[in-house]
Design a protein around this motif. Structure first.
Motif, PDB file in Angstrom:
ATOM      1  N   ASN A 147     -21.074 -16.951  -0.053  1.00  0.00           N
ATOM      2  CA  ASN A 147     -22.053 -17.293  -1.005  1.00  0.00           C
ATOM      3  C   ASN A 147     -22.374 -18.699  -0.962  1.00  0.00           C
ATOM      4  OD1 ASN A 147     -22.052 -14.686  -2.149  1.00  0.00           O
ATOM      5  ND2 ASN A 147     -20.190 -15.249  -3.228  1.00  0.00           N
ATOM      6  N   VAL A 148     -22.683 -19.172   0.321  1.00  0.00           N
ATOM      7  CA  VAL A 148     -22.863 -20.618   0.624  1.00  0.00           C
ATOM      8  C   VAL A 148     -24.124 -20.693   1.395  1.00  0.00           C
ATOM      9  CG1 VAL A 148     -20.414 -21.257   0.486  1.00  0.00           C
ATOM     10  CG2 VAL A 148     -21.598 -20.628   2.511  1.00  0.00           C
ATOM     11  N   GLN A 149     -24.744 -21.925   1.650  1.00  0.00           N
ATOM     12  CA  GLN A 149     -25.933 -22.063   2.386  1.00  0.00           C
ATOM     13  C   GLN A 149     -25.351 -23.194   3.269  1.00  0.00           C
ATOM     14  OE1 GLN A 149     -29.292 -23.986   0.475  1.00  0.00           O
ATOM     15  NE2 GLN A 149     -30.552 -22.526   1.404  1.00  0.00           N
TER      16      GLN A 149
ATOM     17  N   ASP B  33     -27.084 -25.607   6.313  1.00  0.00           N
ATOM     18  CA  ASP B  33     -28.119 -26.346   6.705  1.00  0.00           C
ATOM     19  C   ASP B  33     -27.750 -27.246   7.904  1.00  0.00           C
ATOM     20  OD1 ASP B  33     -29.851 -25.623   4.712  1.00  0.00           O
ATOM     21  OD2 ASP B  33     -29.107 -27.170   3.310  1.00  0.00           O
TER      22      ASP B  33
ATOM     23  N   THR C  51     -31.950 -23.449   7.997  1.00  0.00           N
ATOM     24  CA  THR C  51     -30.912 -22.963   6.889  1.00  0.00           C
ATOM     25  C   THR C  51     -30.546 -21.388   7.185  1.00  0.00           C
ATOM     26  OG1 THR C  51     -32.280 -24.402   5.422  1.00  0.00           O
ATOM     27  CG2 THR C  51     -31.259 -22.795   4.365  1.00  0.00           C
ATOM     28  N   PHE C  52     -29.197 -21.324   6.854  1.00  0.00           N
ATOM     29  CA  PHE C  52     -28.614 -19.953   6.697  1.00  0.00           C
ATOM     30  C   PHE C  52     -27.955 -19.775   5.599  1.00  0.00           C
ATOM     31  CE2 PHE C  52     -28.557 -21.837  11.005  1.00  0.00           C
ATOM     32  CZ  PHE C  52     -28.929 -20.704  11.881  1.00  0.00           C
ATOM     33  N   ASP C  53     -28.436 -18.381   4.702  1.00  0.00           N
ATOM     34  CA  ASP C  53     -27.374 -17.975   3.621  1.00  0.00           C
ATOM     35  C   ASP C  53     -26.762 -17.108   3.899  1.00  0.00           C
ATOM     36  OD1 ASP C  53     -29.160 -19.536   1.743  1.00  0.00           O
ATOM     37  OD2 ASP C  53     -30.946 -18.025   2.153  1.00  0.00           O
TER      38      ASP C  53
ATOM     39  N   ASP D 256     -24.087 -14.668   2.437  1.00  0.00           N
ATOM     40  CA  ASP D 256     -23.615 -13.902   1.159  1.00  0.00           C
ATOM     41  C   ASP D 256     -22.235 -13.477   0.972  1.00  0.00           C
ATOM     42  OD1 ASP D 256     -26.193 -14.431   0.193  1.00  0.00           O
ATOM     43  OD2 ASP D 256     -27.073 -12.648   1.274  1.00  0.00           O
TER      44      ASP D 256
ATOM     45  N   ASN E 135     -23.575 -25.960   1.333  1.00  0.00           N
ATOM     46  CA  ASN E 135     -24.021 -26.139  -0.068  1.00  0.00           C
ATOM     47  C   ASN E 135     -23.569 -24.726  -0.740  1.00  0.00           C
ATOM     48  OD1 ASN E 135     -25.295 -28.633   0.038  1.00  0.00           O
ATOM     49  ND2 ASN E 135     -26.832 -27.161   1.303  1.00  0.00           N
ATOM     50  N   ARG E 136     -23.015 -24.979  -1.948  1.00  0.00           N
ATOM     51  CA  ARG E 136     -23.101 -23.785  -3.000  1.00  0.00           C
ATOM     52  C   ARG E 136     -23.473 -24.279  -4.208  1.00  0.00           C
ATOM     53  NH1 ARG E 136     -17.214 -22.182  -2.954  1.00  0.00           N
ATOM     54  NH2 ARG E 136     -17.745 -20.659  -1.393  1.00  0.00           N
TER      55      ARG E 136
ATOM     56  N   ASP F  39     -26.267 -25.696  -5.161  1.00  0.00           N
ATOM     57  CA  ASP F  39     -26.805 -27.187  -5.209  1.00  0.00           C
ATOM     58  C   ASP F  39     -25.510 -28.339  -5.185  1.00  0.00           C
ATOM     59  OD1 ASP F  39     -29.177 -26.380  -5.003  1.00  0.00           O
ATOM     60  OD2 ASP F  39     -29.484 -26.113  -7.356  1.00  0.00           O
TER      61      ASP F  39
END
Length: 145
Positions: free
Chosen positions: A54-56, A58, A63-65, A67, A88-89, A91
């Motif tokens: 559950n992170v992003q 950059d 950008t890779f999400d 899940d 990031n998680r 913001d």
């Protein structure tokens, strides 16, 4: 005699100036060529292992999400240069790392949350699939310290 001395002095100073001019020009030219050569050529490969869910991610404008827990690494071909990896998680920046990509080389990174107690990316114990084999790097021979 003084006329000859002043002529020789002028010729000598002009010669030194000309040698200095060519030397400085050569050094600057070679420096520019070295800089261009370091930026040219094939791209470098970047492999990113993500240990969080559950992170992003950059990196380099991508950008890779993520899940669920991702076990497959992210593989990118990037041109030579300096880049920044941001995890990031919600913001909140969990991890940030600046890295350098060189032409033809592979850069391996691990994106993790350093504030989580069990998120050390280089554990002293590694469990292989099925937990059939355990390697204890802190005590590789199995002897007691």
């Amino acid at each position: 005699m003084s006329v000859i001395y002043s002529i020789l002095s002028f010729v000598e100073s002009a010669l030194i100036a000309r040698v200095a001019q060519y030397t400085i020009g050569t050094v600057l030219g070679l420096t520019m060529l070295a800089w261009i050569a370091s930026r040219a050529g094939s791209a470098g490969e970047v492999i990113i292992h993500v240990t969080e869910s559950n992170v992003q991610i950059d990196v380099a404008g991508y950008t890779f999400d993520i899940d669920d827990q991702l076990y497959d690494p992210i593989v990118l071909d990037l041109s030579s240069g300096s880049y920044e990896l941001v995890l990031n998680r919600d913001d909140q920046v969990l991890y940030r790392e600046t890295f350098e990509v060189r032409s033809g080389e592979t850069c391996i990174l691990t994106a993790y949350d350093p504030n989580r107690p069990d998120s050390n990316p280089s554990p002293s114990r590694i469990f292989f699939p099925g937990d059939l084999i355990e390697v204890d790097f802190a005590n590789p021979l199995g002897s007691n310290p």
